[in-house]
Design a protein around this motif. Structure first.
Motif, mmCIF file in Angstrom:
data_model
loop_
_atom_site.group_PDB
_atom_site.id
_atom_site.type_symbol
_atom_site.label_atom_id
_atom_site.label_comp_id
_atom_site.label_asym_id
_atom_site.label_seq_id
_atom_site.Cartn_x
_atom_site.Cartn_y
_atom_site.Cartn_z
ATOM 1 N N TYR A 1 -38.178 35.005 42.510
ATOM 2 C CA TYR A 1 -37.272 34.280 43.398
ATOM 3 C C TYR A 1 -36.949 35.091 44.646
ATOM 4 O O TYR A 1 -36.744 34.522 45.709
ATOM 5 N N SER A 2 -36.909 36.419 44.535
ATOM 6 C CA SER A 2 -36.636 37.247 45.711
ATOM 7 C C SER A 2 -37.917 37.722 46.392
ATOM 8 O O SER A 2 -37.914 38.008 47.588
ATOM 9 N N ARG B 1 -47.682 34.053 44.336
ATOM 10 C CA ARG B 1 -48.457 33.279 45.321
ATOM 11 C C ARG B 1 -49.909 33.732 45.324
ATOM 12 O O ARG B 1 -50.813 32.934 45.494
ATOM 13 N N ASN C 1 -44.991 26.094 45.896
ATOM 14 C CA ASN C 1 -43.779 26.344 46.656
ATOM 15 C C ASN C 1 -42.950 27.378 45.910
ATOM 16 O O ASN C 1 -42.837 27.311 44.684
ATOM 17 N N ASP D 1 -39.206 29.603 46.675
ATOM 18 C CA ASP D 1 -38.120 30.080 47.516
ATOM 19 C C ASP D 1 -37.013 30.637 46.626
ATOM 20 O O ASP D 1 -37.213 30.816 45.432
ATOM 21 N N HIS D 2 -35.853 30.902 47.193
ATOM 22 C CA HIS D 2 -34.769 31.534 46.441
ATOM 23 C C HIS D 2 -34.151 30.627 45.379
ATOM 24 O O HIS D 2 -33.435 31.095 44.508
ATOM 25 N N LYS D 3 -34.456 29.325 45.431
ATOM 26 C CA LYS D 3 -33.850 28.379 44.500
ATOM 27 C C LYS D 3 -34.838 27.779 43.498
ATOM 28 O O LYS D 3 -34.479 27.503 42.353
#
Length: 110
Positions: free
Chosen positions: A34-35, A41, A56, A58-60
């Motif tokens: 997440y960070s 990837r 995809n 991201d942080h969430k």
């Protein structure tokens, strides 16, 4: 469909679908991703021994795909929800379900 709820930082699942064998090392990598999603990837996300191509991150939330199915993960303040869907569901429905449950948990202090 299969699901699990795991603690932030990784660890044994708090709740899991029977037969969905999410490992502690997988949850640790997921939590760190997440960070810094660069590792997943590049090489994919492993959940319960299955490798998913990351679409995809991201942080969430982190979304992955494998064949006609995939994985949706969503992070709250205390846990990560993992939902795996098959070709019998759509990515949109799976994402909506996991993200709404994550929002509910956040609203209730989790």
């Amino acid at each position: 469909a299969k699901a699990a709820i795991v603690p932030i930082g990784g660890g044994a699942p708090w709740a899991v679908t029977k037969g969905f064998n999410v490992t502690v090392p997988e949850t640790q990598i997921l939590s760190k991703s997440y960070s810094d999603p660069s590792g997943i990837r590049a090489s994919g996300l492993n959940i319960a021994g299955e490798r998913y191509i990351v679409l995809n991150a991201d942080h969430k939330s982190i979304y992955g795909k494998k064949g006609a199915g995939g994985v949706i993960t969503a992070k709250t303040g205390k846990c990560i929800l993992i939902g795996v869907y098959t070709d019998k569901s759509t990515p949109g429905n799976a994402a909506n379900t996991v993200e709404k449950l994550a929002d509910y948990l956040v609203e209730n202090g989790y």
